[in-house]
Design an enzyme around this catalytic site. Structure first.
Site, PDB file in Angstrom:
ATOM      1  N   GLU A  23       0.849  -1.201   0.000  1.00 60.35           N
ATOM      2  CA  GLU A  23       0.000   0.000   0.000  1.00 60.35           C
ATOM      3  C   GLU A  23       0.881   1.247   0.000  1.00 60.35           C
ATOM      4  O   GLU A  23       2.074   1.184   0.333  1.00 60.35           O
ATOM      5  CB  GLU A  23      -0.907   0.009   1.231  1.00 60.35           C
ATOM      6  CG  GLU A  23      -0.141   0.020   2.543  1.00 60.35           C
ATOM      7  CD  GLU A  23      -0.763   0.910   3.604  1.00 60.35           C
ATOM      8  OE1 GLU A  23      -1.095   2.067   3.281  1.00 60.35           O
ATOM      9  OE2 GLU A  23      -0.886   0.435   4.738  1.00 60.35           O
ATOM     10  N   LYS A  85      -5.833  10.401   0.046  1.00 58.58           N
ATOM     11  CA  LYS A  85      -5.795   9.101   0.724  1.00 58.58           C
ATOM     12  C   LYS A  85      -6.922   8.310   0.077  1.00 58.58           C
ATOM     13  O   LYS A  85      -8.099   8.599   0.291  1.00 58.58           O
ATOM     14  CB  LYS A  85      -6.034   9.295   2.225  1.00 58.58           C
ATOM     15  CG  LYS A  85      -6.180   8.011   3.015  1.00 58.58           C
ATOM     16  CD  LYS A  85      -6.270   8.303   4.501  1.00 58.58           C
ATOM     17  CE  LYS A  85      -6.738   7.093   5.277  1.00 58.58           C
ATOM     18  NZ  LYS A  85      -6.855   7.358   6.717  1.00 58.58           N
ATOM     19  N   VAL A 105      -5.384   0.156   2.712  1.00 58.93           N
ATOM     20  CA  VAL A 105      -5.518  -1.303   2.657  1.00 58.93           C
ATOM     21  C   VAL A 105      -6.714  -1.701   1.792  1.00 58.93           C
ATOM     22  O   VAL A 105      -6.613  -2.613   0.966  1.00 58.93           O
ATOM     23  CB  VAL A 105      -5.634  -1.886   4.088  1.00 58.93           C
ATOM     24  CG1 VAL A 105      -6.050  -3.356   4.050  1.00 58.93           C
ATOM     25  CG2 VAL A 105      -4.315  -1.722   4.836  1.00 58.93           C
ATOM     26  N   ASP A 137     -16.993   5.370  13.598  1.00 60.29           N
ATOM     27  CA  ASP A 137     -15.816   5.360  12.728  1.00 60.29           C
ATOM     28  C   ASP A 137     -15.243   3.944  12.619  1.00 60.29           C
ATOM     29  O   ASP A 137     -14.592   3.457  13.532  1.00 60.29           O
ATOM     30  CB  ASP A 137     -14.757   6.338  13.267  1.00 60.29           C
ATOM     31  CG  ASP A 137     -13.592   6.532  12.293  1.00 60.29           C
ATOM     32  OD1 ASP A 137     -13.486   5.754  11.324  1.00 60.29           O
ATOM     33  OD2 ASP A 137     -12.796   7.462  12.511  1.00 60.29           O
ATOM     34  N   SER A 139     -13.208   1.462   9.725  1.00 59.31           N
ATOM     35  CA  SER A 139     -12.493   1.504   8.452  1.00 59.31           C
ATOM     36  C   SER A 139     -13.106   0.585   7.399  1.00 59.31           C
ATOM     37  O   SER A 139     -13.605  -0.502   7.708  1.00 59.31           O
ATOM     38  CB  SER A 139     -11.036   1.103   8.686  1.00 59.31           C
ATOM     39  OG  SER A 139     -10.355   1.032   7.464  1.00 59.31           O
ATOM     40  N   GLN A 140     -13.024   1.037   6.155  1.00 58.74           N
ATOM     41  CA  GLN A 140     -13.422   0.196   5.007  1.00 58.74           C
ATOM     42  C   GLN A 140     -12.531  -1.021   4.848  1.00 58.74           C
ATOM     43  O   GLN A 140     -12.860  -1.934   4.098  1.00 58.74           O
ATOM     44  CB  GLN A 140     -13.252   0.982   3.708  1.00 58.74           C
ATOM     45  CG  GLN A 140     -14.304   1.969   3.384  1.00 58.74           C
ATOM     46  CD  GLN A 140     -13.860   2.811   2.206  1.00 58.74           C
ATOM     47  OE1 GLN A 140     -13.902   2.367   1.076  1.00 58.74           O
ATOM     48  NE2 GLN A 140     -13.427   4.024   2.481  1.00 58.74           N
ATOM     49  N   ASP A 141     -11.378  -0.991   5.495  1.00 63.77           N
ATOM     50  CA  ASP A 141     -10.439  -2.110   5.359  1.00 63.77           C
ATOM     51  C   ASP A 141     -11.108  -3.452   5.667  1.00 63.77           C
ATOM     52  O   ASP A 141     -10.830  -4.450   5.004  1.00 63.77           O
ATOM     53  CB  ASP A 141      -9.241  -1.929   6.311  1.00 63.77           C
ATOM     54  CG  ASP A 141      -8.324  -0.791   5.891  1.00 63.77           C
ATOM     55  OD1 ASP A 141      -8.581  -0.173   4.847  1.00 63.77           O
ATOM     56  OD2 ASP A 141      -7.356  -0.526   6.618  1.00 63.77           O
ATOM     57  N   LYS A 158      -3.853  -1.340  14.535  1.00 62.77           N
ATOM     58  CA  LYS A 158      -3.167  -0.366  15.385  1.00 62.77           C
ATOM     59  C   LYS A 158      -3.789  -0.346  16.776  1.00 62.77           C
ATOM     60  O   LYS A 158      -5.015  -0.387  16.913  1.00 62.77           O
ATOM     61  CB  LYS A 158      -3.310   1.031  14.786  1.00 62.77           C
ATOM     62  CG  LYS A 158      -2.336   1.311  13.685  1.00 62.77           C
ATOM     63  CD  LYS A 158      -2.855   2.436  12.844  1.00 62.77           C
ATOM     64  CE  LYS A 158      -4.190   2.007  12.292  1.00 62.77           C
ATOM     65  NZ  LYS A 158      -4.903   2.973  11.536  1.00 62.77           N
TER      66      LYS A 158
HETATM   67  N1  PSU Z   1      -1.772   1.863   9.823  1.00 64.25           N
HETATM   68  C1  PSU Z   1      -0.542   2.408   9.873  1.00 64.25           C
HETATM   69  N2  PSU Z   1      -0.180   3.314   8.960  1.00 64.25           N
HETATM   70  C2  PSU Z   1      -1.028   3.686   7.977  1.00 64.25           C
HETATM   71  C3  PSU Z   1      -2.332   3.094   7.909  1.00 64.25           C
HETATM   72  C4  PSU Z   1      -2.645   2.201   8.859  1.00 64.25           C
HETATM   73  O1  PSU Z   1       0.225   2.087  10.757  1.00 64.25           O
HETATM   74  O2  PSU Z   1      -0.661   4.529   7.168  1.00 64.25           O
HETATM   75  C5  PSU Z   1      -3.249   3.447   6.789  1.00 64.25           C
HETATM   76  C6  PSU Z   1      -3.532   2.176   5.965  1.00 64.25           C
HETATM   77  O3  PSU Z   1      -3.435   2.501   4.597  1.00 64.25           O
HETATM   78  C7  PSU Z   1      -4.939   1.809   6.346  1.00 64.25           C
HETATM   79  C8  PSU Z   1      -5.545   3.169   6.604  1.00 64.25           C
HETATM   80  O4  PSU Z   1      -5.625   1.115   5.343  1.00 64.25           O
HETATM   81  O5  PSU Z   1      -4.512   3.874   7.280  1.00 64.25           O
HETATM   82  C9  PSU Z   1      -6.797   3.119   7.430  1.00 64.25           C
HETATM   83  O6  PSU Z   1      -7.346   4.390   7.441  1.00 64.25           O
HETATM   84  P1  PSU Z   1      -8.817   4.617   8.035  1.00 64.25           P
HETATM   85  O7  PSU Z   1      -8.687   4.335   9.492  1.00 64.25           O
HETATM   86  O8  PSU Z   1      -9.095   6.056   7.712  1.00 64.25           O
HETATM   87  O9  PSU Z   1      -9.720   3.672   7.318  1.00 64.25           O
HETATM   88 MN    MN Z   2     -12.343   6.082   9.462  1.00 63.76          MN
END
Ligand code: PSU
Ligand code: MN
Length: 303
Positions: A23, A85, A105, A137, A139-141, A158
């Site tokens: 990624e 992003k 991701v 909140d 994530s779409q992941d 995380k």
């Molecule tokens: N975890 C990290 N560094 C990052 C991300 C996650 O330690 O840069 C990034 C990844 O690309 C992950 C995204 O898919 O953050 C998730 O963002 P969000 O929580 O906005 O869905």
């Molecule tokens: Mn989010």
């Protein structure tokens, strides 16, 4: 899907060589320059040493790129222009507006699957944020992991997230979570989390067979492999926890919302720990890339 392959990736795909997707939101948003560029290079190097070919994904001037040339990676790392992003749901807009950005991701899983790349290495996945019962909140992941047949290698979600809720949601989504040489979910900066894992793989061949069964026999979605971060740079859980509480309070006070939350938390944590989380982040990225390279090689061998 209209993908633009780098020369190296195109050749590897044609020759049936093992590939590992990477990624680039971690480059464009997750890490500061020039650490981000060094991390990207170190990951590519670790994958090559394992005998596989790296394939970083990104959106460059509206094109869905699989495999980046050096100047393109540099462009994402330097961030001299507006960089998006790009998650799954942003792909269409990014294409239509000829935007440039790093893929999260979710977008990387989607592009890797379309390219026929079965293994993908990242730092930590997104998941359910703390306080999600209030602000929703999530994530779409998680949805992408459920949908696309890609083996995603990470150091857990995380620790800034709500890990028990993230694990519950992964179960609801039907995503198997495999501990690599561990029975406990790693928590990114720390080797453990106190959360037990139901499944583990102690060697790369077992890990590869799990992915093959899921993708080839069952035609199901992704698999999540969680690798504990390297001992030397990992941090004690209680220390991390203290900084997370302070960082989350800051985010709340400053009104950080939506996509900005993850990059904000990562950079604030690095400031608060005098760079210790940054160091841990860099080390685990390379460590995951190495395992992902080995997994891609074992996956190809298992065919
Ligand atoms: N975890 C990290 N560094 C990052 C991300 C996650 O330690 O840069 C990034 C990844 O690309 C992950 C995204 O898919 O953050 C998730 O963002 P969000 O929580 O906005 O869905
Ligand atoms: Mn989010």
């Amino acid at each position: 899907m209209d993908l633009r392959f780098s020369e190296e990736v195109r050749r590897a795909l044609e020759a049936g060589q093992p590939l590992v997707a990477l990624e680039t939101s971690v480059v464009a948003q997750g890490l500061p320059y020039p650490d981000n560029l060094a991390a990207a290079r170190a990951c590519e190097e670790a994958i090559r040493r394992a005998g596989a070919v790296p394939a970083a994904t990104a959106i460059i001037d509206g094109q869905l790129c699989v495999g980046l040339e050096e100047p393109e990676m540099r462009r994402l790392a330097e961030g001299k222009e507006r960089l998006l992003k790009v998650a799954s749901r942003d792909l269409a807009v990014a294409m239509a507006t000829r935007a440039t950005g790093g893929t999260t991701v979710s977008a990387t899983c989607e592009m890797a699957a379309a390219a026929g790349i079965r293994v993908f290495s990242t730092g930590g996945i997104g998941g359910v944020h703390r306080g999600a019962s209030e602000h929703f909140d999530i994530s779409q992941d998680i949805a992408a992991l459920a949908r696309f047949p890609v083996a995603v290698v990470c150091a857990g979600a995380k620790s800034v997230l709500d890990l028990p809720k993230t694990m519950e949601l992964l179960e609801t989504a039907g995503v198997p979570v495999i501990g690599v040489g561990t029975d406990e979910l790693p928590s990114f900066y720390s080797r453990g989390s106190g959360i037990p894992l139901e499944h583990r793989a102690d060697d790369v061949d077992t890990a590869a067979r799990i992915a093959r069964a899921r993708f080839e026999s069952l035609k199901q979605g992704g698999v999540l492999y969680t690798v504990p971060p390297p001992e030397e740079t990992s941090l004690p859980r209680n220390e991390v926890e203290l900084h997370i509480a302070a960082t989350l309070a800051d985010a709340d006070r400053q009104g950080v919302r939506g996509k900005g939350v993850t990059p904000f938390l990562l950079s604030e944590m690095a400031k608060r720990t005098g760079g210790k989380t940054l160091k841990a982040n860099l080390a685990l990225l390379t460590n995951n890339a190495r395992f992902a390279g080995q997994l891609a090689v074992a996956y190809a061998r298992a065919s």
